[in-house]
Design a protein around this motif. Sequence first.
Motif, PDB file in Angstrom:
ATOM      1  N   GLY A 141     -30.617  29.406   7.076  1.00 58.99           N
ATOM      2  CA  GLY A 141     -31.676  30.130   7.765  1.00 58.99           C
ATOM      3  C   GLY A 141     -32.761  30.596   6.818  1.00 58.99           C
ATOM      4  O   GLY A 141     -33.944  30.519   7.130  1.00 58.99           O
ATOM      5  N   ALA A 142     -32.359  31.067   5.633  1.00 59.04           N
ATOM      6  CA  ALA A 142     -33.337  31.522   4.652  1.00 59.04           C
ATOM      7  C   ALA A 142     -34.169  30.360   4.142  1.00 59.04           C
ATOM      8  O   ALA A 142     -35.392  30.468   3.978  1.00 59.04           O
ATOM      9  CB  ALA A 142     -32.621  32.216   3.492  1.00 59.04           C
ATOM     10  N   ALA A 143     -33.515  29.231   3.880  1.00 59.96           N
ATOM     11  CA  ALA A 143     -34.248  28.051   3.404  1.00 59.96           C
ATOM     12  C   ALA A 143     -35.246  27.580   4.451  1.00 59.96           C
ATOM     13  O   ALA A 143     -36.372  27.178   4.129  1.00 59.96           O
ATOM     14  CB  ALA A 143     -33.264  26.937   3.060  1.00 59.96           C
ATOM     15  N   ARG A 145     -43.974  38.554   4.168  1.00 58.26           N
ATOM     16  CA  ARG A 145     -43.092  37.756   5.015  1.00 58.26           C
ATOM     17  C   ARG A 145     -41.618  38.103   4.875  1.00 58.26           C
ATOM     18  O   ARG A 145     -40.778  37.453   5.488  1.00 58.26           O
ATOM     19  CB  ARG A 145     -43.285  36.263   4.686  1.00 58.26           C
ATOM     20  N   ALA A 146     -41.294  39.108   4.067  1.00 56.77           N
ATOM     21  CA  ALA A 146     -39.897  39.483   3.821  1.00 56.77           C
ATOM     22  C   ALA A 146     -39.090  38.307   3.290  1.00 56.77           C
ATOM     23  O   ALA A 146     -37.903  38.176   3.582  1.00 56.77           O
ATOM     24  CB  ALA A 146     -39.263  40.054   5.095  1.00 56.77           C
ATOM     25  N   LEU A 147     -39.713  37.450   2.497  1.00 55.81           N
ATOM     26  CA  LEU A 147     -39.043  36.311   1.879  1.00 55.81           C
ATOM     27  C   LEU A 147     -38.726  36.657   0.428  1.00 55.81           C
ATOM     28  O   LEU A 147     -39.646  36.858  -0.379  1.00 55.81           O
ATOM     29  CB  LEU A 147     -39.934  35.065   1.925  1.00 55.81           C
ATOM     30  N   VAL A 148     -37.448  36.747   0.096  1.00 57.19           N
ATOM     31  CA  VAL A 148     -37.041  37.049  -1.271  1.00 57.19           C
ATOM     32  C   VAL A 148     -36.873  35.719  -1.996  1.00 57.19           C
ATOM     33  O   VAL A 148     -35.904  34.991  -1.789  1.00 57.19           O
ATOM     34  CB  VAL A 148     -35.735  37.866  -1.300  1.00 57.19           C
ATOM     35  N   VAL A 149     -37.849  35.407  -2.823  1.00 53.36           N
ATOM     36  CA  VAL A 149     -37.992  34.066  -3.389  1.00 53.36           C
ATOM     37  C   VAL A 149     -37.879  34.118  -4.898  1.00 53.36           C
ATOM     38  O   VAL A 149     -38.310  35.076  -5.541  1.00 53.36           O
ATOM     39  CB  VAL A 149     -39.365  33.477  -2.981  1.00 53.36           C
ATOM     40  N   ARG A 150     -37.270  33.066  -5.469  1.00 49.75           N
ATOM     41  CA  ARG A 150     -37.288  32.820  -6.908  1.00 49.75           C
ATOM     42  C   ARG A 150     -38.272  31.694  -7.193  1.00 49.75           C
ATOM     43  O   ARG A 150     -38.483  30.816  -6.359  1.00 49.75           O
ATOM     44  CB  ARG A 150     -35.922  32.381  -7.415  1.00 49.75           C
ATOM     45  N   ALA A 151     -38.858  31.725  -8.375  1.00 52.40           N
ATOM     46  CA  ALA A 151     -39.773  30.649  -8.770  1.00 52.40           C
ATOM     47  C   ALA A 151     -39.456  30.213 -10.188  1.00 52.40           C
ATOM     48  O   ALA A 151     -39.063  31.026 -11.029  1.00 52.40           O
ATOM     49  CB  ALA A 151     -41.227  31.102  -8.668  1.00 52.40           C
ATOM     50  N   ALA A 152     -39.611  28.924 -10.430  1.00 53.02           N
ATOM     51  CA  ALA A 152     -39.447  28.371 -11.770  1.00 53.02           C
ATOM     52  C   ALA A 152     -40.698  27.580 -12.115  1.00 53.02           C
ATOM     53  O   ALA A 152     -41.246  26.873 -11.265  1.00 53.02           O
ATOM     54  CB  ALA A 152     -38.215  27.472 -11.843  1.00 53.02           C
ATOM     55  N   LEU A 162     -47.672  35.838  -6.268  1.00 53.55           N
ATOM     56  CA  LEU A 162     -47.332  35.173  -5.014  1.00 53.55           C
ATOM     57  C   LEU A 162     -45.905  35.513  -4.587  1.00 53.55           C
ATOM     58  O   LEU A 162     -45.639  35.751  -3.397  1.00 53.55           O
ATOM     59  CB  LEU A 162     -47.496  33.657  -5.159  1.00 53.55           C
ATOM     60  N   VAL A 163     -44.967  35.550  -5.530  1.00 53.92           N
ATOM     61  CA  VAL A 163     -43.587  35.915  -5.204  1.00 53.92           C
ATOM     62  C   VAL A 163     -43.549  37.316  -4.591  1.00 53.92           C
ATOM     63  O   VAL A 163     -42.845  37.566  -3.603  1.00 53.92           O
ATOM     64  CB  VAL A 163     -42.705  35.826  -6.461  1.00 53.92           C
ATOM     65  N   THR A 164     -44.323  38.225  -5.151  1.00 56.01           N
ATOM     66  CA  THR A 164     -44.392  39.589  -4.600  1.00 56.01           C
ATOM     67  C   THR A 164     -45.012  39.591  -3.212  1.00 56.01           C
ATOM     68  O   THR A 164     -44.527  40.273  -2.295  1.00 56.01           O
ATOM     69  CB  THR A 164     -45.215  40.491  -5.538  1.00 56.01           C
ATOM     70  N   GLN A 165     -46.082  38.814  -3.018  1.00 59.34           N
ATOM     71  CA  GLN A 165     -46.748  38.766  -1.712  1.00 59.34           C
ATOM     72  C   GLN A 165     -45.835  38.176  -0.645  1.00 59.34           C
ATOM     73  O   GLN A 165     -45.831  38.648   0.498  1.00 59.34           O
ATOM     74  CB  GLN A 165     -48.036  37.943  -1.816  1.00 59.34           C
ATOM     75  N   LEU A 166     -45.062  37.161  -0.994  1.00 57.79           N
ATOM     76  CA  LEU A 166     -44.148  36.566  -0.026  1.00 57.79           C
ATOM     77  C   LEU A 166     -43.103  37.574   0.433  1.00 57.79           C
ATOM     78  O   LEU A 166     -42.734  37.607   1.611  1.00 57.79           O
ATOM     79  CB  LEU A 166     -43.462  35.341  -0.630  1.00 57.79           C
ATOM     80  N   GLU A 167     -42.649  38.406  -0.490  1.00 60.75           N
ATOM     81  CA  GLU A 167     -41.646  39.401  -0.118  1.00 60.75           C
ATOM     82  C   GLU A 167     -42.264  40.506   0.739  1.00 60.75           C
ATOM     83  O   GLU A 167     -41.683  40.938   1.737  1.00 60.75           O
ATOM     84  CB  GLU A 167     -41.004  40.001  -1.366  1.00 60.75           C
ATOM     85  N   GLN A 168     -43.469  40.938   0.367  1.00 60.05           N
ATOM     86  CA  GLN A 168     -44.087  42.052   1.085  1.00 60.05           C
ATOM     87  C   GLN A 168     -44.634  41.625   2.444  1.00 60.05           C
ATOM     88  O   GLN A 168     -44.512  42.361   3.426  1.00 60.05           O
ATOM     89  CB  GLN A 168     -45.201  42.654   0.232  1.00 60.05           C
TER      90      GLN A 168
END
Length: 544
Positions: free
Chosen positions: A337-339, A397-404, A389-395
């Motif tokens: 679901g998260a993916a 869309r509530a998406l807790v994302v990792r980036a490499a 962008l990682v911060t914006q996605l969490e704030q």
Amino acid sequence: MADEATTLGELLAALDHTVATLVDAPLGEQVVRSVALVEPTDLPEHLESGGVLPDVYLVVGVDAAGTVAWLNGVGLRAFANRPRVLMTKSANDSPEVRAAARAAGVALVHVHRHARWDQVFPLVRRMLARSPERRAAAGGHDLLAPETDLFDLAQVVAKETGGMISIEDPSSHVLAYSSSDSSADPLRIRSILGREGPSDYLRILREWGVFDRVRRSDEVVDVPEHPELDIRRRLVVGIRRGTDGAQARMLGTIWLQQGDSPLRPDAAQVLRGASAVAARIIARRLDAPSTEAVLVRRLFGAHGDGVDVPTVAAALNLPEAGPAAVIGFAMVDPTAGAAAALAASSALIRLHASAFRDDSVTEVIGDRVYVLLPSYHSTHSVGSWVRKLVTQLEQARALVVRAAVAAPVPGLIAVAGARAEVDRVLDSPAAANSRVATLAEARTAVLLAEIVDLIRTRPQLHDPRLAALDDYDREHAAELRVSVQAYLRAHGEVSAAATVLCVHPNTLRYRLRRVEAVLGIDLADPADRLLLEIQLAAAPVSHP
């Protein structure tokens, strides 16, 4: 060549006066081919670039003073290296901005203050990407042409019905629309601006069963006007894939607003035909990945069959040589679901990537989203953008994302390898403590995780002595395994490990002597300690 580009007039006509109006065009009609969306922190970097700037700038969150300063800097550049159009929500509010734009020879366009940039920017990009063949098809009303899109359809249907058309997706987001006139009502204006319609009216539509009727059948629903809410009469029809009633897939809706003049008598029939055409257009987009999409996936190594770099570079208008950066995004929570939520938000990532660099490339592969940034200016700026962008996605869309991040990448030929490098970081649980990391930063964690995985999958590399340790724990209700693990994690500091275990240091020393006796090793020997730590990480507790 001019006939391969979009004119400012064509762009404004497509955006519609509902969204954007021309304030001043000191040099008259201009042709435009590229666009950038920039925030305050981006403007200095764009001015410092020695190359040609994008033709159209969408300026977000920049005050009048900052805009004037940027326009003054633009005016110092060679004319061929200047932008052609500035689009801002404050164009009507500042005489200084208008004067600076005129002095720089830049057309000034005012964007409606309620318009959403995440709606306007993709629309501008879409219009600039429209080929001459597509524009000719729209002008010739050839709705069967392969280049036909929903905007072409909306314009044709509006002309044939005598009203104003908007085409929406199943979530009521506007996909395309025809030109508006002065009779456009608040509902149409708000929808085009990317805003939800009046809540009272939407409640009335639900009470009247309009949405249910459109979802269940192919009928054209006549929605009467509602003068109290300043809403005019509409006809609406569903866009459906398949004809088997409940099995048909809902792809969207077409709304026809009546203006000052009555709709034509055959408007409902035209709408039914438009529904069928829209279904083909949307289905074509869903079913058949474009040539560009295939090339992008091949560039990222999704097909594993190599890539013809010159062909891809020419088709996507990308530089073959670097430096480039490849970024991968994955959910911290790896559930399906998260993916899926991340994949659904790929458009937002694409929007931000395009704002950072208008030649960026974004693709969803499996449960991850990848971005290619060609010819970036600095590794530091890429890292800052990714963290933001990682911060914006969490704030947002509530998406807790990792980036490499893999950078620098020497050129397009190395993009697939860079994506594999990014995946190594995202695959490593040990590297998950950092929300944004490079392989260089996570090298230790990644390599250790890969070594442990390799040992775990090779039985011949397992140390059989660990079974004796587990047997001892079971038979004596002891805790030798957890005790020696705590000792090793504390780098051999008995007091620190005993504190973690909540036991007396002498108790831990006794347990460690038992470990040495059971395994036949010497914990003072660095080689024994190294092997034991790796084996403990790779081997689960054995069972009888």
